[in-house]
Enzyme design. Structure first.
Site, PDB file in Angstrom:
ATOM      1  N   ASN A  98       0.846  -1.193   0.000  1.00 17.52           N
ATOM      2  CA  ASN A  98       0.000   0.000   0.000  1.00 17.52           C
ATOM      3  C   ASN A  98       0.883   1.245   0.000  1.00 17.52           C
ATOM      4  O   ASN A  98       1.906   1.303   0.686  1.00 17.52           O
ATOM      5  CB  ASN A  98      -1.014   0.002   1.156  1.00 17.52           C
ATOM      6  CG  ASN A  98      -0.426  -0.234   2.518  1.00 17.52           C
ATOM      7  OD1 ASN A  98       0.600  -0.882   2.667  1.00 17.52           O
ATOM      8  ND2 ASN A  98      -1.081   0.286   3.532  1.00 17.52           N
TER       9      ASN A  98
ATOM     10  N   GLU B 274       0.456   5.071   0.674  1.00 19.31           N
ATOM     11  CA  GLU B 274      -0.450   6.115   1.172  1.00 19.31           C
ATOM     12  C   GLU B 274       0.044   7.489   0.748  1.00 19.31           C
ATOM     13  O   GLU B 274       1.181   7.650   0.284  1.00 19.31           O
ATOM     14  CB  GLU B 274      -0.568   6.003   2.696  1.00 19.31           C
ATOM     15  CG  GLU B 274      -1.199   4.680   3.109  1.00 19.31           C
ATOM     16  CD  GLU B 274      -1.486   4.565   4.595  1.00 19.31           C
ATOM     17  OE1 GLU B 274      -0.977   5.385   5.387  1.00 19.31           O
ATOM     18  OE2 GLU B 274      -2.212   3.628   4.964  1.00 19.31           O
ATOM     19  N   ASN B 275      -0.854   8.461   0.931  1.00 21.20           N
ATOM     20  CA  ASN B 275      -0.539   9.826   0.520  1.00 21.20           C
ATOM     21  C   ASN B 275      -1.134  10.787   1.533  1.00 21.20           C
ATOM     22  O   ASN B 275      -2.191  10.508   2.116  1.00 21.20           O
ATOM     23  CB  ASN B 275      -1.139  10.074  -0.873  1.00 21.20           C
ATOM     24  CG  ASN B 275      -0.664  11.377  -1.457  1.00 21.20           C
ATOM     25  OD1 ASN B 275      -1.263  12.428  -1.234  1.00 21.20           O
ATOM     26  ND2 ASN B 275       0.420  11.335  -2.197  1.00 21.20           N
TER      27      ASN B 275
ATOM     28  N   GLU C  36      -2.763  -4.556  -3.453  1.00 22.17           N
ATOM     29  CA  GLU C  36      -3.206  -5.452  -4.523  1.00 22.17           C
ATOM     30  C   GLU C  36      -3.159  -4.755  -5.873  1.00 22.17           C
ATOM     31  O   GLU C  36      -2.749  -5.326  -6.888  1.00 22.17           O
ATOM     32  CB  GLU C  36      -4.650  -5.916  -4.279  1.00 22.17           C
ATOM     33  CG  GLU C  36      -4.858  -6.710  -3.002  1.00 22.17           C
ATOM     34  CD  GLU C  36      -5.202  -5.850  -1.795  1.00 22.17           C
ATOM     35  OE1 GLU C  36      -4.646  -4.735  -1.676  1.00 22.17           O
ATOM     36  OE2 GLU C  36      -6.011  -6.298  -0.982  1.00 22.17           O
TER      37      GLU C  36
ATOM     38  N   CYS D 138     -10.147  -5.124  -0.336  1.00 22.83           N
ATOM     39  CA  CYS D 138     -11.276  -4.187  -0.343  1.00 22.83           C
ATOM     40  C   CYS D 138     -12.085  -4.366  -1.628  1.00 22.83           C
ATOM     41  O   CYS D 138     -11.648  -5.030  -2.576  1.00 22.83           O
ATOM     42  CB  CYS D 138     -10.777  -2.741  -0.209  1.00 22.83           C
ATOM     43  SG  CYS D 138     -10.088  -2.061  -1.729  1.00 22.83           S
TER      44      CYS D 138
HETATM   45  N1  THU Z   1      -5.343  -1.475   2.057  1.00 24.53           N
HETATM   46  C1  THU Z   1      -4.743  -2.279   1.135  1.00 24.53           C
HETATM   47  O1  THU Z   1      -3.565  -2.093   0.787  1.00 24.53           O
HETATM   48  N2  THU Z   1      -5.480  -3.283   0.591  1.00 24.53           N
HETATM   49  C2  THU Z   1      -6.790  -3.542   0.889  1.00 24.53           C
HETATM   50  O2  THU Z   1      -7.409  -4.400   0.270  1.00 24.53           O
HETATM   51  C3  THU Z   1      -7.436  -2.788   1.957  1.00 24.53           C
HETATM   52  C4  THU Z   1      -6.714  -1.615   2.490  1.00 24.53           C
HETATM   53  C5  THU Z   1      -4.561  -0.384   2.640  1.00 24.53           C
HETATM   54  C6  THU Z   1      -5.003   0.988   2.227  1.00 24.53           C
HETATM   55  C7  THU Z   1      -4.536   1.830   3.385  1.00 24.53           C
HETATM   56  O3  THU Z   1      -3.194   2.220   3.140  1.00 24.53           O
HETATM   57  C8  THU Z   1      -4.552   0.896   4.573  1.00 24.53           C
HETATM   58  O4  THU Z   1      -4.654  -0.415   4.045  1.00 24.53           O
HETATM   59  C9  THU Z   1      -5.698   1.143   5.542  1.00 24.53           C
HETATM   60  O5  THU Z   1      -6.899   1.153   4.879  1.00 24.53           O
END
Ligand code: THU
Length: 131
Positions: free
Chosen positions: A47, A49-50, A60, A90
């Site tokens: 993941n 983030e920003n 994913e 998600c």
């Molecule tokens: N996140 C993922 O990388 N994959 C998912 O399927 C669900 C959420 C990440 C996004 C964010 O950086 C952190 O988890 C919390 O939501």
């Protein structure tokens, strides 16, 4: 869709290792993904983030982008590792994965004791939207 135990272990190890590179300074929720192509290659993702929270990209989708941009559009499985009692992709990631057909989804609680759940994408996202 069955994976050889050795392949399953390799994919889980790749997702767990990828997690170390997650960029998650806001949620502190580090996710690693490892996508297995039909030809046996593994593409990982984390993941990213920003500060503008909505621009965050899930692990994913990073893995899918890396695979597709290297010419791989058929996937056998994806392993997802996150520190959660119920790790699961998600809804947006389910739809993005479904674009390329069904695959095995391996969800791993990255904490100890490590627990693993196996799903089919078509069960996680029945009636996926298609054109
Ligand atoms: N996140 C993922 O990388 N994959 C998912 O399927 C669900 C959420 C990440 C996004 C964010 O950086 C952190 O988890 C919390 O939501």
């Amino acid at each position: 869709m069955n994976l050889a135990p050795v392949t399953l272990r390799r994919l889980i190890a790749a997702a767990l290792a990828a997690r170390r590179h997650a960029h998650a300074p806001y949620s502190r929720f580090r996710v690693g993904a490892a996508l297995l192509t039909a030809s046996g290659k593994i593409y990982t993702g984390v993941n990213v983030e920003n500060a503008s929270y909505g621009l965050t990209i899930c692990a994913e989708r990073i893995a899918v982008g890396k695979a597709v941009s290297n010419g791989h559009c058929r996937f056998r499985a994806i392993a997802i590792a996150a520190p959660s009692a119920q790790p699961t992709p998600c809804g947006a990631c389910r739809q993005v994965l479904a674009e390329f057909g069904d695959c095995l989804v391996i969800c791993v609680d990255s904490r100890r004791p490590r627990r693993v759940w196996l799903h089919q994408l078509s069960e996680l996202l029945p009636h996926a939207f298609r054109l």
